[in-house]
Design a protein around this motif. Structure first.
Motif, mmCIF file in Angstrom:
data_model
loop_
_atom_site.group_PDB
_atom_site.id
_atom_site.type_symbol
_atom_site.label_atom_id
_atom_site.label_comp_id
_atom_site.label_asym_id
_atom_site.label_seq_id
_atom_site.Cartn_x
_atom_site.Cartn_y
_atom_site.Cartn_z
ATOM 1 N N ASP A 30 0.838 -1.294 -0.068
ATOM 2 C CA ASP A 30 -0.015 -0.003 -0.084
ATOM 3 C C ASP A 30 0.911 1.234 0.319
ATOM 4 O O ASP A 30 0.612 2.270 -0.614
ATOM 5 C CB ASP A 30 -0.996 0.117 1.132
ATOM 6 N N ARG A 31 1.920 1.084 0.613
ATOM 7 C CA ARG A 31 2.737 2.304 0.901
ATOM 8 C C ARG A 31 3.516 2.664 -0.568
ATOM 9 O O ARG A 31 3.474 3.833 -0.967
ATOM 10 C CB ARG A 31 3.707 2.126 1.881
ATOM 11 N N LEU A 32 3.819 1.558 -1.354
ATOM 12 C CA LEU A 32 4.406 1.846 -2.375
ATOM 13 C C LEU A 32 3.513 2.186 -3.513
ATOM 14 O O LEU A 32 3.713 3.082 -4.311
ATOM 15 C CB LEU A 32 4.873 0.620 -2.938
ATOM 16 N N ILE A 77 3.122 6.090 -2.963
ATOM 17 C CA ILE A 77 4.245 6.738 -3.351
ATOM 18 C C ILE A 77 4.224 6.703 -5.024
ATOM 19 O O ILE A 77 4.553 7.841 -5.499
ATOM 20 C CB ILE A 77 5.634 5.863 -3.311
ATOM 21 N N GLY A 78 3.953 5.824 -5.518
ATOM 22 C CA GLY A 78 3.622 5.699 -7.089
ATOM 23 C C GLY A 78 2.684 6.763 -7.475
ATOM 24 O O GLY A 78 2.930 7.524 -8.629
ATOM 25 N N ALA A 79 1.525 6.941 -6.868
ATOM 26 C CA ALA A 79 0.297 7.800 -7.070
ATOM 27 C C ALA A 79 1.038 9.189 -7.011
ATOM 28 O O ALA A 79 0.617 9.897 -7.732
ATOM 29 C CB ALA A 79 -1.002 7.354 -6.316
ATOM 30 N N ALA A 80 1.813 9.497 -5.813
ATOM 31 C CA ALA A 80 1.992 10.715 -5.595
ATOM 32 C C ALA A 80 3.413 11.209 -6.796
ATOM 33 O O ALA A 80 3.285 12.380 -7.021
ATOM 34 C CB ALA A 80 3.004 11.052 -4.141
ATOM 35 N N PRO A 110 7.711 15.703 -5.904
ATOM 36 C CA PRO A 110 9.125 15.379 -5.432
ATOM 37 C C PRO A 110 9.210 14.322 -4.279
ATOM 38 O O PRO A 110 8.397 14.098 -3.500
ATOM 39 C CB PRO A 110 9.831 16.608 -5.324
ATOM 40 N N LEU A 111 10.408 13.657 -4.168
ATOM 41 C CA LEU A 111 10.079 12.702 -3.106
ATOM 42 C C LEU A 111 10.155 13.174 -1.713
ATOM 43 O O LEU A 111 9.691 12.737 -0.721
ATOM 44 C CB LEU A 111 11.392 11.720 -3.086
ATOM 45 N N GLU A 112 10.873 14.450 -1.786
ATOM 46 C CA GLU A 112 10.750 15.152 -0.304
ATOM 47 C C GLU A 112 9.294 15.501 0.144
ATOM 48 O O GLU A 112 8.977 15.226 1.358
ATOM 49 C CB GLU A 112 11.570 16.473 -0.366
ATOM 50 N N GLU A 113 8.719 15.845 -0.701
ATOM 51 C CA GLU A 113 7.202 16.189 -0.247
ATOM 52 C C GLU A 113 6.134 14.747 -0.069
ATOM 53 O O GLU A 113 5.394 14.711 0.694
ATOM 54 C CB GLU A 113 6.479 17.143 -1.456
ATOM 55 N N ALA A 122 -6.059 17.166 2.528
ATOM 56 C CA ALA A 122 -5.864 18.652 2.617
ATOM 57 C C ALA A 122 -4.268 19.200 2.496
ATOM 58 O O ALA A 122 -4.327 20.342 1.975
ATOM 59 C CB ALA A 122 -6.353 19.009 4.203
ATOM 60 N N ASP A 123 -3.568 18.279 2.726
ATOM 61 C CA ASP A 123 -2.181 18.680 2.571
ATOM 62 C C ASP A 123 -2.005 18.598 1.078
ATOM 63 O O ASP A 123 -1.034 19.105 0.535
ATOM 64 C CB ASP A 123 -1.318 17.781 3.238
ATOM 65 N N LEU A 124 -2.451 17.401 0.526
ATOM 66 C CA LEU A 124 -2.110 17.160 -0.984
ATOM 67 C C LEU A 124 -2.818 18.277 -1.932
ATOM 68 O O LEU A 124 -2.206 18.409 -3.123
ATOM 69 C CB LEU A 124 -2.823 15.810 -1.252
ATOM 70 N N ARG A 125 -3.967 18.746 -1.467
ATOM 71 C CA ARG A 125 -4.496 19.780 -2.474
ATOM 72 C C ARG A 125 -3.809 20.862 -2.983
ATOM 73 O O ARG A 125 -3.771 21.080 -3.946
ATOM 74 C CB ARG A 125 -5.985 20.072 -1.746
#
Length: 116
Positions: free
Chosen positions: A44-46, A49-52, A58-61, A79-82
């Motif tokens: 799920d974590r991967l 990450i893939g969707a982001a 960027p990886l930092e975000e 809310a943070d992603l928006r």
């Protein structure tokens, strides 16, 4: 699960899994003989990450978002992603406008050098 199993289940190459581990995006326990062992949540974590990454983050975000995601605060993640998505969208729209202007310029230049 071992790294080979995670590769098979996620489709993410082992080199990328090791890179994510080094970047702090993915954690693995170690067996006494030193093999990486991942929990079931790694798939799920991967996917997260893939969707982001697909959104251009960027990886930092992505790491920052994973911290919020791990807390189970889905509303906070959204809310943070928006604003991050909105910022990427603005960047892409600006690049698109620049490329459109460049395309127009190239068409004009081509018309100027076309033999008559």
């Amino acid at each position: 699960m071992r790294i080979s199993q995670l590769v098979q289940r996620s489709g993410v190459p082992a080199t990328t899994l090791r890179f994510y581990e080094g970047a702090g995006l993915l954690s693995a326990d170690r067996t006494p003989s030193g093999y990486r062992v991942y929990g079931e949540d790694a798939v799920d974590r991967l996917a997260f990450i893939g969707a982001a990454k697909h959104l251009g983050l960027p990886l930092e975000e992505i790491g920052e978002l994973l911290t919020v995601w791990e807390a189970g605060a889905c509303v906070e993640v959204k809310a943070d992603l928006r604003p991050r998505i909105a910022a990427r969208l603005k960047e892409v729209e600006q690049r698109l406008a620049e490329l459109t202007a460049f395309t127009t310029s190239l068409h004009s230049a081509l018309e100027g050098v076309t033999p008559r």
